[in-house]
Design an enzyme around this catalytic site. Sequence first.
Site, mmCIF file in Angstrom:
data_model
loop_
_atom_site.group_PDB
_atom_site.id
_atom_site.type_symbol
_atom_site.label_atom_id
_atom_site.label_comp_id
_atom_site.label_asym_id
_atom_site.label_seq_id
_atom_site.Cartn_x
_atom_site.Cartn_y
_atom_site.Cartn_z
ATOM 1 C CG ASN A 1 -38.797 -11.427 -27.121
ATOM 2 O OD1 ASN A 1 -37.346 -12.476 -27.726
ATOM 3 N ND2 ASN A 1 -38.429 -10.600 -27.986
ATOM 4 C CD1 TRP A 2 -37.055 -17.212 -23.248
ATOM 5 C CD2 TRP A 2 -35.639 -18.466 -23.714
ATOM 6 N NE1 TRP A 2 -37.726 -18.277 -22.638
ATOM 7 C CE2 TRP A 2 -36.292 -19.221 -22.405
ATOM 8 C CE3 TRP A 2 -34.196 -19.370 -24.585
ATOM 9 C CZ2 TRP A 2 -36.883 -20.614 -23.157
ATOM 10 C CZ3 TRP A 2 -34.679 -20.814 -24.126
ATOM 11 C CH2 TRP A 2 -35.274 -21.175 -23.093
ATOM 12 C CE LYS A 3 -36.769 -8.434 -24.986
ATOM 13 N NZ LYS A 3 -36.667 -6.643 -24.966
ATOM 14 C CG HIS B 1 -39.216 -7.330 -30.120
ATOM 15 N ND1 HIS B 1 -38.347 -6.384 -30.084
ATOM 16 C CD2 HIS B 1 -39.855 -8.021 -29.419
ATOM 17 C CE1 HIS B 1 -38.689 -5.850 -28.903
ATOM 18 N NE2 HIS B 1 -39.348 -6.881 -27.956
ATOM 19 C CD GLU C 1 -35.790 -5.814 -28.566
ATOM 20 O OE1 GLU C 1 -35.048 -6.444 -28.422
ATOM 21 O OE2 GLU C 1 -35.604 -5.602 -26.920
ATOM 22 C CD GLU D 1 -43.286 -6.504 -27.178
ATOM 23 O OE1 GLU D 1 -43.286 -7.352 -25.879
ATOM 24 O OE2 GLU D 1 -42.776 -6.554 -27.635
ATOM 25 N N GLY E 1 -38.307 -2.748 -21.212
ATOM 26 C CA GLY E 1 -37.251 -3.203 -20.912
ATOM 27 C C GLY E 1 -36.831 -2.195 -19.509
ATOM 28 C CB SER F 1 -41.808 -4.090 -17.759
ATOM 29 O OG SER F 1 -40.496 -3.022 -18.208
ATOM 30 N N GLY G 1 -40.079 -10.005 -22.159
ATOM 31 C CA GLY G 1 -39.291 -9.950 -22.499
ATOM 32 C C GLY G 1 -38.098 -10.526 -20.883
ATOM 33 N N GLY G 2 -37.730 -9.899 -19.804
ATOM 34 C CA GLY G 2 -36.917 -10.332 -19.076
ATOM 35 C C GLY G 2 -37.284 -11.181 -18.289
HETATM 36 C C1 PEP Z 1 -40.153 -7.885 -24.742
HETATM 37 O O1 PEP Z 1 -39.259 -7.371 -25.810
HETATM 38 O O2 PEP Z 1 -40.925 -8.053 -25.556
HETATM 39 C C2 PEP Z 1 -40.569 -7.500 -23.628
HETATM 40 C C3 PEP Z 1 -41.590 -7.136 -23.737
HETATM 41 O O3 PEP Z 1 -39.594 -7.332 -22.765
HETATM 42 P P1 PEP Z 1 -39.440 -6.890 -21.022
HETATM 43 O O4 PEP Z 1 -40.289 -8.000 -20.451
HETATM 44 O O5 PEP Z 1 -38.545 -7.001 -20.577
HETATM 45 O O6 PEP Z 1 -39.952 -4.923 -21.594
#
Ligand code: PEP
Length: 263
Positions: free
Chosen positions: A9-11, A96, A98, A168, A174, A213, A234-235
């Site tokens: 997920n590049w957000k 998600h 967010e 999640e 994040g 993470s 994500g990141g």
């Molecule tokens: C996400 O937002 O779906 C996610 C898992 O982010 P991160 O890996 O950065 O925690």
Amino acid sequence: MRKHIVAGNWKMNTTVAEGVELAKAVVEHSAQVPADVKLIIAPPFTHLYPVAEVVKGTAVGLSSQNCADKEKGAYTGEVAVNMLAGVGCEYVILGHSERREYYGETDAKLVEKVKLALAQGLSPIFCIGEKKEEREAGRHFEVVTEQVKNVLFELTPEQMANIIVAYEPVWAIGTGLTATAEQAQEIHAEIRKVLAEKFGELAEEISILYGGSCKPSNAKELFACPDIDGGLIGGAALKAEDFIGIAVSFLLISCYFKVCSFL
Ligand code: PEP
């Protein structure tokens, strides 16, 4: 056997040019990933068309990060599921944390989005997870069960067969804090148990991904758990080496099990 999936997920990151380069790097390195692991990337809306050109004919799948809760019409700024399918998306991330937190997405709205996506042939990557205070209050099972029941219990078994679930924990997204393999496994097993209440044996076929993470250094331990079928990243999805490194964990796990079977 359940599908192993690693989805990025590049957000709201990268320019179109950077996104195209990142997609090219993912495709280039994807040969290292075992054939039974599906790689999916979810760039921002603006990148979907050029990124679709990059992944066309490869094993890398394309996802959007959201979709409208309406089919078409006067909904300024929204993107409909047929537009996503038309550009080459096969998946859509929905629910998600967010989106739930910053854009007020309710379970009722998510039922609409999930059904619209399925009707258009897209597979939703449906996210659930508890907040920090909910886990601290010992309510994580209850919160996640409610999210599953409120949305996924509205589906027929045929619809459910095309859903990917992503657990999640919001406190791990994040933040650099990852759920331990034990914490993740126990809640994944519980999600599968709840799904089985409604969908019976189909629950065994549903891929449940872990997100929060996840990185190359912790993916092996998480993905070795029996109810963790991959990750929503994500990141670490913003660097092709890290994203691929996470997916390659499945290879190391299968080598480990093979070696163990010889001992
Ligand atoms: C996400 O937002 O779906 C996610 C898992 O982010 P991160 O890996 O950065 O925690």
